[in-house]
Design an enzyme around this catalytic site. Structure first.
Site, PDB file in Angstrom:
ATOM      1  CB  SER A 128      37.722  34.171  42.025  1.00 52.87           C
ATOM      2  OG  SER A 128      38.543  34.375  42.992  1.00 52.87           O
ATOM      3  CE  LYS A 182      35.579  36.871  42.784  1.00 56.86           C
ATOM      4  NZ  LYS A 182      36.124  38.593  42.698  1.00 56.86           N
ATOM      5  CG  HIS A 185      36.227  34.258  46.071  1.00 66.45           C
ATOM      6  ND1 HIS A 185      36.420  34.835  45.578  1.00 66.45           N
ATOM      7  CD2 HIS A 185      36.687  32.716  46.055  1.00 66.45           C
ATOM      8  CE1 HIS A 185      37.460  33.992  45.121  1.00 66.45           C
ATOM      9  NE2 HIS A 185      37.810  33.455  45.573  1.00 66.45           N
ATOM     10  CG  ASN A 186      36.454  39.267  46.448  1.00 60.76           C
ATOM     11  OD1 ASN A 186      35.970  38.240  46.291  1.00 60.76           O
ATOM     12  ND2 ASN A 186      36.916  39.986  46.018  1.00 60.76           N
ATOM     13  CD  GLU A 189      40.184  37.273  47.421  1.00 64.20           C
ATOM     14  OE1 GLU A 189      40.005  36.882  46.619  1.00 64.20           O
ATOM     15  OE2 GLU A 189      41.225  38.315  47.411  1.00 64.20           O
TER      16      GLU A 189
HETATM   17  C1  6PG Z   1      39.577  37.397  42.994  1.00 63.40           C
HETATM   18  C2  6PG Z   1      39.546  38.371  43.930  1.00 63.40           C
HETATM   19  C3  6PG Z   1      39.789  39.676  42.812  1.00 63.40           C
HETATM   20  C4  6PG Z   1      39.260  41.047  44.591  1.00 63.40           C
HETATM   21  C5  6PG Z   1      41.150  41.386  44.899  1.00 63.40           C
HETATM   22  C6  6PG Z   1      41.232  42.310  45.561  1.00 63.40           C
HETATM   23  O1  6PG Z   1      38.722  36.680  43.086  1.00 63.40           O
HETATM   24  O2  6PG Z   1      40.219  37.064  42.023  1.00 63.40           O
HETATM   25  O3  6PG Z   1      38.807  38.707  44.997  1.00 63.40           O
HETATM   26  O4  6PG Z   1      37.986  39.964  42.463  1.00 63.40           O
HETATM   27  O5  6PG Z   1      40.130  41.906  43.291  1.00 63.40           O
HETATM   28  O6  6PG Z   1      41.084  40.159  45.744  1.00 63.40           O
HETATM   29  O7  6PG Z   1      40.316  42.800  46.653  1.00 63.40           O
HETATM   30  P1  6PG Z   1      41.284  43.965  48.043  1.00 63.40           P
HETATM   31  O8  6PG Z   1      41.797  45.056  46.813  1.00 63.40           O
HETATM   32  O9  6PG Z   1      40.315  44.152  48.562  1.00 63.40           O
HETATM   33  O10 6PG Z   1      42.272  43.385  48.708  1.00 63.40           O
END
Ligand code: 6PG
Length: 478
Positions: A128, A182, A185-186, A189
């Site tokens: 990430s 991960k 994590h997303n 996010e």
């Molecule tokens: C990271 C992000 C990354 C992810 C984008 C896009 O940890 O660097 O999570 O891995 O691909 O954030 O996510 P979306 O396109 O689904 O918003």
């Protein structure tokens, strides 16, 4: 001499990861399906370290020292399988394939098992931090075998972000554990981004603040306990002016949030595990609702709302501070839910995941990096078996102090007709956890009524059924 490690797939993430490795003094073999990317990389950044360009799969594999460490940085899904199928026949027992993409953990488990049969270590690794992180220090979540971690750990920790001298990288657990973490994590996010977006919406519509004023407010918040990468970039996004119109950029960007799938996977997996990740689910659905263009065309400005849509007087004066508190409390809930999903995943898939270590490696490099992750890490270090972050002393007190403001924000949002699904679902979850008795007893009664699904009693063991269409007496069924 041979390269220590190789990277195949030189789109921006792969290229930056290769450069990061080279900058740390590691020789890196680089390979891409189309030659031009490999050539460009060596031409442009060759002076940053030792790159060994390879123009075929065979050449790439031959250029690596043994056991081979091969990192694949290609699109998740089919393209990843294609690259594995291309390289696996060229590898030998003991070699390692690191998949640094956003793979679904079930795919990682499948690939790991298939390659393990051939003696090859498949290391699904969450990375990430976007482009910037890949180059200057990402947060790295490797799964896979202990042996592979011994061989890869030094390299990965070397290029990871550091917080207080500690690398944002540690071995998460076997097979798909790294990609699972991960994924969560997303999900977090998504939730974090949604909560920030709701705060913005409430400031804009509920208080009539301008975009610049909101940027100021967020900037202030970022100096306190909400200090985080996502708030920091929010300030930057809000301050950006559109060159063509002179307006804030956010006012000319189409209001339909897209998604590539990891947030959705987090929710789908949570549904299967039976873990309520309501904050993440609301964030995914909020993106879906925003993207429902045809539907919104029929409803926006057409469906009636409340008479008042903005706060005035005393209520207005304290509202921004209330929102800060609601944001903090809701964010704690989102993390509590996410960590519960990791706990449940670990139990289901037999991974030995150290939640304190996960919180630690999210402190730097990754998209959800935030000051308060130190607190989460402390909570799990003190009590590794903690059932929910919400009962940890620090977080319980923080939410207790914030709850009045949080309730005002949710009530005000409802009163003014401003959607705040993240704030309100987080509060409902919190109140659900607080309740001594939930209305689920009634649901059990209903289920028993129409389907004889039986219920358990609070006062004695066993399963029971009421003869609803008979004399309404109760029978014990087991
Ligand atoms: C990271 C992000 C990354 C992810 C984008 C896009 O940890 O660097 O999570 O891995 O691909 O954030 O996510 P979306 O396109 O689904 O918003």
């Amino acid at each position: 001499s041979r390269a220590e490690i190789g990277v195949t797939g030189l789109a921006v993430m792969g290229r930056n990861l290769a450069r990061n490795l080279a900058r740390h003094g590691h020789s890196v073999a680089v390979h891409n399906r189309t030659e031009a990317k490999t050539k460009d990389l060596v031409e442009e950044f060759g002076n940053e370290g030792t790159f060994v360009p390879a123009y075929s799969a065979e050449e790439f594999v031959a250029s690596l020292e043994r056991p081979r460490r091969l990192v694949i940085m290609v699109k998740a899904g089919g393209p990843t399988d294609a690259v594995i199928d291309e390289f696996a026949p060229l590898l030998e027992p003991g070699d390692m394939i690191v998949d640094g993409g956003n793979a679904h953990f079930e795919d990682t488990r499948r690939r790991e098992a298939a390659l393990r049969d051939k003696g090859i270590h498949f290391v699904g690794t969450g990375i990430s931090g976007g482009e910037e992180g890949a180059l200057n220090g990402p947060s790295i979540m490797p799964g896979g075998s202990k042996e592979s971690w011994e061989a890869l750990g030094p390299l990965l920790t070397d290029i990871a972000a550091k917080v207080d001298g500690e690398p944002c990288c540690s071995h998460i657990g076997a097979d798909g554990a790294g990609h699972f973490v991960k994924m969560v994590h997303n999900g977090i996010e998504y939730s974090d981004m949604q909560l920030i977006a709701e705060a913005y919406d409430l400031l804009r519509k509920g208080l009539g603040k301008s975009t610049d004023e909101i940027a100021e407010i967020f900037q202030g918040w970022n100096e306190g306990r909400l200090d985080s990468y996502l708030i920091e970039i929010t300030v930057e996004v809000l301050r950006q002016r559109d060159a063509a119109t002179g307006k804030p950029l956010v006012d000319v960007v189409e209001d339909q949030a897209e998604q590539k799938g990891t947030g959705r996977w987090t929710v789908q997996t949570a549904l299967d595990l039976g873990i309520p990740v309501t904050g993440i689910a609301e964030a995914v659905f909020a993106r879906s609702l925003s993207g429902s263009a045809a539907l919104r065309e029929k409803t926006a400005g057409v469906l009636p709302g409340p008479a008042a849509s903005e706060l005035t007087g005393d209520e207005a004066a304290s509202f921004a501070d209330d929102i800060e508190q609601a944001l903090y409390a809701s964010k704690i809930v989102a993390y509590a839910q996410g960590f519960n999903e990791i706990q449940a995943g670990a139990a289901e898939y037999d991974w030995d995941i150290d939640l304190g270590a996960v919180a630690k490696l999210w402190r730097g490099g990754c998209i959800i990096r935030a000051r308060f992750l130190n607190r989460i890490s402390d909570a799990y270090v003190q009590n590794p078996g903690l059932e929910t972050l919400l009962t940890d002393d620090y977080f319980r007190d923080a939410v207790a102090a914030a709850q009045d403001a949080w309730r005002r924000v949710v009530a005000t949002a409802a009163r003014l007709g401003i959607p705040a699904p993240g704030f309100s679902s987080a509060l409902a979850y919190y109140d659900g956890l607080r309740a001594q008795r939930l209305p689920a007893a009634l649901v059990q009664g209903q289920r028993d009524f129409f389907g004889a699904h039986t219920y358990r009693r609070t006062d004695k063991a066993g399963s029971y059924h009421t003869l609803w269409s008979g004399d309404r007496s109760e029978v014990q069924t087991s």
